[in-house]
Design a protein around this motif. Structure first.
Motif, PDB file in Angstrom:
ATOM      1  N   ASP A  55      51.336 -19.607  43.199  1.00 41.98           N
ATOM      2  CA  ASP A  55      51.995 -20.803  42.671  1.00 41.98           C
ATOM      3  C   ASP A  55      52.116 -20.615  41.158  1.00 41.98           C
ATOM      4  O   ASP A  55      51.135 -20.733  40.420  1.00 41.98           O
ATOM      5  N   LYS A  56      53.318 -20.316  40.704  1.00 45.24           N
ATOM      6  CA  LYS A  56      53.508 -19.996  39.294  1.00 45.24           C
ATOM      7  C   LYS A  56      53.340 -21.213  38.389  1.00 45.24           C
ATOM      8  O   LYS A  56      53.073 -21.062  37.196  1.00 45.24           O
ATOM      9  N   VAL A  57      53.478 -22.418  38.969  1.00 45.54           N
ATOM     10  CA  VAL A  57      53.311 -23.636  38.161  1.00 45.54           C
ATOM     11  C   VAL A  57      51.834 -23.879  37.861  1.00 45.54           C
ATOM     12  O   VAL A  57      51.433 -24.078  36.704  1.00 45.54           O
ATOM     13  N   SER A  58      51.001 -23.855  38.903  1.00 47.71           N
ATOM     14  CA  SER A  58      49.568 -24.109  38.708  1.00 47.71           C
ATOM     15  C   SER A  58      48.803 -22.850  38.316  1.00 47.71           C
ATOM     16  O   SER A  58      47.665 -22.923  37.857  1.00 47.71           O
ATOM     17  N   GLY A  59      49.434 -21.673  38.521  1.00 47.08           N
ATOM     18  CA  GLY A  59      48.738 -20.423  38.221  1.00 47.08           C
ATOM     19  C   GLY A  59      47.726 -20.041  39.270  1.00 47.08           C
ATOM     20  O   GLY A  59      46.823 -19.250  39.002  1.00 47.08           O
ATOM     21  N   SER A  60      47.871 -20.579  40.487  1.00 42.33           N
ATOM     22  CA  SER A  60      46.914 -20.281  41.552  1.00 42.33           C
ATOM     23  C   SER A  60      47.384 -19.099  42.390  1.00 42.33           C
ATOM     24  O   SER A  60      48.575 -18.951  42.677  1.00 42.33           O
TER      25      SER A  60
ATOM     26  N   ALA B  55      35.280  -9.820  35.240  1.00 43.65           N
ATOM     27  CA  ALA B  55      35.638  -8.715  34.342  1.00 43.65           C
ATOM     28  C   ALA B  55      37.126  -8.737  34.008  1.00 43.65           C
ATOM     29  O   ALA B  55      37.532  -8.247  32.943  1.00 43.65           O
ATOM     30  N   LYS B  56      37.923  -9.347  34.877  1.00 45.28           N
ATOM     31  CA  LYS B  56      39.361  -9.491  34.640  1.00 45.28           C
ATOM     32  C   LYS B  56      39.672 -10.801  33.915  1.00 45.28           C
ATOM     33  O   LYS B  56      40.831 -11.202  33.832  1.00 45.28           O
ATOM     34  N   LYS B  57      38.632 -11.467  33.406  1.00 38.70           N
ATOM     35  CA  LYS B  57      38.771 -12.718  32.651  1.00 38.70           C
ATOM     36  C   LYS B  57      39.224 -13.892  33.522  1.00 38.70           C
ATOM     37  O   LYS B  57      39.795 -14.862  33.019  1.00 38.70           O
ATOM     38  N   VAL B  58      38.970 -13.797  34.821  1.00 42.19           N
ATOM     39  CA  VAL B  58      39.243 -14.921  35.720  1.00 42.19           C
ATOM     40  C   VAL B  58      37.984 -15.786  35.774  1.00 42.19           C
ATOM     41  O   VAL B  58      36.919 -15.322  36.173  1.00 42.19           O
ATOM     42  N   LYS B  59      38.095 -17.036  35.357  1.00 40.58           N
ATOM     43  CA  LYS B  59      36.939 -17.928  35.259  1.00 40.58           C
ATOM     44  C   LYS B  59      36.839 -18.912  36.410  1.00 40.58           C
ATOM     45  O   LYS B  59      35.762 -19.480  36.643  1.00 40.58           O
ATOM     46  N   ASN B  60      37.955 -19.153  37.102  1.00 44.41           N
ATOM     47  CA  ASN B  60      37.966 -20.157  38.168  1.00 44.41           C
ATOM     48  C   ASN B  60      38.365 -19.496  39.486  1.00 44.41           C
ATOM     49  O   ASN B  60      39.510 -19.044  39.648  1.00 44.41           O
ATOM     50  N   PHE B  61      37.423 -19.435  40.423  1.00 42.57           N
ATOM     51  CA  PHE B  61      37.729 -18.779  41.697  1.00 42.57           C
ATOM     52  C   PHE B  61      36.796 -19.244  42.805  1.00 42.57           C
ATOM     53  O   PHE B  61      35.697 -19.758  42.559  1.00 42.57           O
ATOM     54  N   LEU B  62      37.258 -19.055  44.025  1.00 47.42           N
ATOM     55  CA  LEU B  62      36.475 -19.283  45.240  1.00 47.42           C
ATOM     56  C   LEU B  62      36.667 -18.070  46.132  1.00 47.42           C
ATOM     57  O   LEU B  62      37.803 -17.716  46.472  1.00 47.42           O
ATOM     58  N   VAL B  63      35.557 -17.416  46.501  1.00 42.01           N
ATOM     59  CA  VAL B  63      35.603 -16.241  47.366  1.00 42.01           C
ATOM     60  C   VAL B  63      34.807 -16.552  48.626  1.00 42.01           C
ATOM     61  O   VAL B  63      33.681 -17.077  48.553  1.00 42.01           O
TER      62      VAL B  63
ATOM     63  N   ASP C   1      37.017 -12.484  58.595  1.00 40.86           N
ATOM     64  CA  ASP C   1      38.052 -12.749  57.596  1.00 40.86           C
ATOM     65  C   ASP C   1      37.428 -12.966  56.229  1.00 40.86           C
ATOM     66  O   ASP C   1      36.311 -13.477  56.119  1.00 40.86           O
ATOM     67  N   TYR C   2      38.166 -12.589  55.198  1.00 43.95           N
ATOM     68  CA  TYR C   2      37.775 -12.977  53.850  1.00 43.95           C
ATOM     69  C   TYR C   2      38.951 -13.693  53.199  1.00 43.95           C
ATOM     70  O   TYR C   2      40.113 -13.492  53.559  1.00 43.95           O
ATOM     71  N   ARG C   3      38.659 -14.539  52.225  1.00 43.02           N
ATOM     72  CA  ARG C   3      39.685 -15.264  51.484  1.00 43.02           C
ATOM     73  C   ARG C   3      39.285 -15.309  50.017  1.00 43.02           C
ATOM     74  O   ARG C   3      38.127 -15.564  49.693  1.00 43.02           O
ATOM     75  N   VAL C   4      40.258 -15.062  49.154  1.00 39.96           N
ATOM     76  CA  VAL C   4      40.040 -15.127  47.712  1.00 39.96           C
ATOM     77  C   VAL C   4      41.072 -16.075  47.119  1.00 39.96           C
ATOM     78  O   VAL C   4      42.273 -15.930  47.368  1.00 39.96           O
ATOM     79  N   SER C   5      40.632 -17.059  46.355  1.00 42.17           N
ATOM     80  CA  SER C   5      41.527 -17.986  45.649  1.00 42.17           C
ATOM     81  C   SER C   5      41.077 -18.054  44.195  1.00 42.17           C
ATOM     82  O   SER C   5      39.880 -18.147  43.921  1.00 42.17           O
ATOM     83  N   TYR C   6      42.035 -18.006  43.261  1.00 40.29           N
ATOM     84  CA  TYR C   6      41.666 -18.071  41.845  1.00 40.29           C
ATOM     85  C   TYR C   6      42.841 -18.572  41.014  1.00 40.29           C
ATOM     86  O   TYR C   6      43.996 -18.609  41.470  1.00 40.29           O
ATOM     87  N   LEU C   7      42.517 -18.975  39.804  1.00 45.88           N
ATOM     88  CA  LEU C   7      43.526 -19.421  38.847  1.00 45.88           C
ATOM     89  C   LEU C   7      43.728 -18.335  37.805  1.00 45.88           C
ATOM     90  O   LEU C   7      42.757 -17.824  37.242  1.00 45.88           O
TER      91      LEU C   7
END
Length: 353
Positions: free
Chosen positions: A39-44, A200-208, A55-61
């Motif tokens: 989602d290019k608007v929210s950056g998600s 390490a990639k400077k991603v601060k908001n995520f759910l794994v 299954d695995y799922r990764v979500s981040y901003l």
């Protein structure tokens, strides 16, 4: 040949045959296609895949909408080739067929060091060498049954993490025929590694998420804490209810199912073996949910608490401020009860009675 040594050799051959069967079966399964949602608007950014049979799922901003799936898949593949029982040629499966492994990978050494940390923390209540005694017990709602003509002492002699010597250059089994299985802790360790990669990639908001294990950092696209659904005790008769917990830079893991148990002497018991004795646990704790600052602790500790029991679990909760827990248990002849860490209550969607 010593009878016990013969049994150990037979056990190792049977394990190897089982690994080949698992490999043949998994080869028939279609490969999962990790579809990426951006989602290019929210950056998600979010995507799913397969690892360790789940299954695995990764979500981040991420403002740059970067797609890290191929990197994370590579990370997971390398991890599995070292310690996963699902990979027949993995390093740990090769170690299970011999008594000494020279020049082990850093991953395998670190996982064994982490296993020793949790072993010491729980006084041996979780042990990656406990596979032999788990396989000789069959559980159902009618009770726990031991395989016919099985001497628990023979299989118990193959259990004990301290019987394995670990250094950076060699891993050696003191007792021949021991088997390592990290299925009770591997998902948590993998979650932490993915989290470290994203940070390490400077991603601060995520759910794994891997299977039922979860690691959350920061907030979601609504600017709120990441929320995870969980089952809790709806009433004293054991009715299941569904709620939500908000994670504040934490991981969560649940072991046990309070709807699956057998009854002995008016006490409901979980389907769990104590690696320290070789016999089923008898403490009445049916489910343990652990929330911790890292996923490796939450994953392993949840399983360990089922063995330790409610009293020791609550004692551990009282002396550590880095973990919270939800325990569902019963006492002899009594109804089902629930314990929730006091600090956890404000983050739950349901009231604590």
């Amino acid at each position: 040949m010593n009878p016990n040594a013969r049994k150990n050799i037979i056990y190792s051959l049977v394990l190897f045959a089982m690994l080949l069967l698992v490999y043949a079966w998994r080869s028939r399964e279609p490969k999962s296609e990790g579809k990426v949602a951006i989602d290019k608007v929210s950056g998600s950014v979010s995507f799913v895949g397969k690892t360790m049979g789940v299954d695995y799922r990764v979500s981040y901003l991420d403002e740059g909408n970067r797609n890290f799936q191929s990197s994370i898949d590579s990370l997971l593949n390398a991890f599995n080739l070292s310690i996963s029982g699902y990979e027949p040629t993995s390093e740990v499966n090769r170690l299970n067929l011999v008594d000494t492994l020279l020049n082990p990978s850093q991953t395998l050494v670190e996982v064994l060091q982490e296993a020793n940390r949790m072993y010491d923390l729980t006084s041996g209540a979780i042990d990656p060498t406990q596979g032999p005694i788990e396989r000789i017990w069959n559980f159902s709602t009618s009770g726990a049954q031991l395989a016919d003509s099985t001497d628990v002492r023979v299989f118990q002699s193959l259990v004990g993490l301290k019987k394995i010597s670990v250094t950076d250059s060699v891993i050696r089994k003191i007792t021949r025929g021991m088997i390592l299985d990290f299925s009770k802790s591997a998902k948590g360790i993998a979650l932490d590694r993915i989290g470290e990669f994203l940070e390490a990639k400077k991603v601060k908001n995520f759910l794994v998420q891997i299977g039922g294990e979860n690691l959350a950092k920061g907030v979601n696209e609504q600017g709120e804490l990441w929320k995870i659904g969980l089952n809790y005790l709806g009433d004293s008769l054991g009715k299941k209810a569904q709620g939500v917990v908000a994670l504040q830079n934490q991981a969560i893991s649940t072991a046990g199912n309070f709807e699956q148990f057998y009854t002995r002497d008016s006490l409901k018991l979980t389907f769990q073996v104590d690696p320290r004795t070789g016999y089923p646990v008898t403490n009445g704790l049916l489910s343990a949910t652990v929330i911790s600052l890292d996923a490796k602790t939450a994953d392993a500790l949840a399983d360990a608490l089922l063995v330790m029991g409610r009293s020791q679990a609550i004692q551990l909760d009282s002396i550590r401020n880095d973990i919270q827990m939800i325990l569902i248990f019963n006492e002899r002849g009594g109804k089902m009860k629930q314990y929730v860490s006091p600090d956890l209550e404000p983050f739950l969607s349901f009231p604590i009675k």
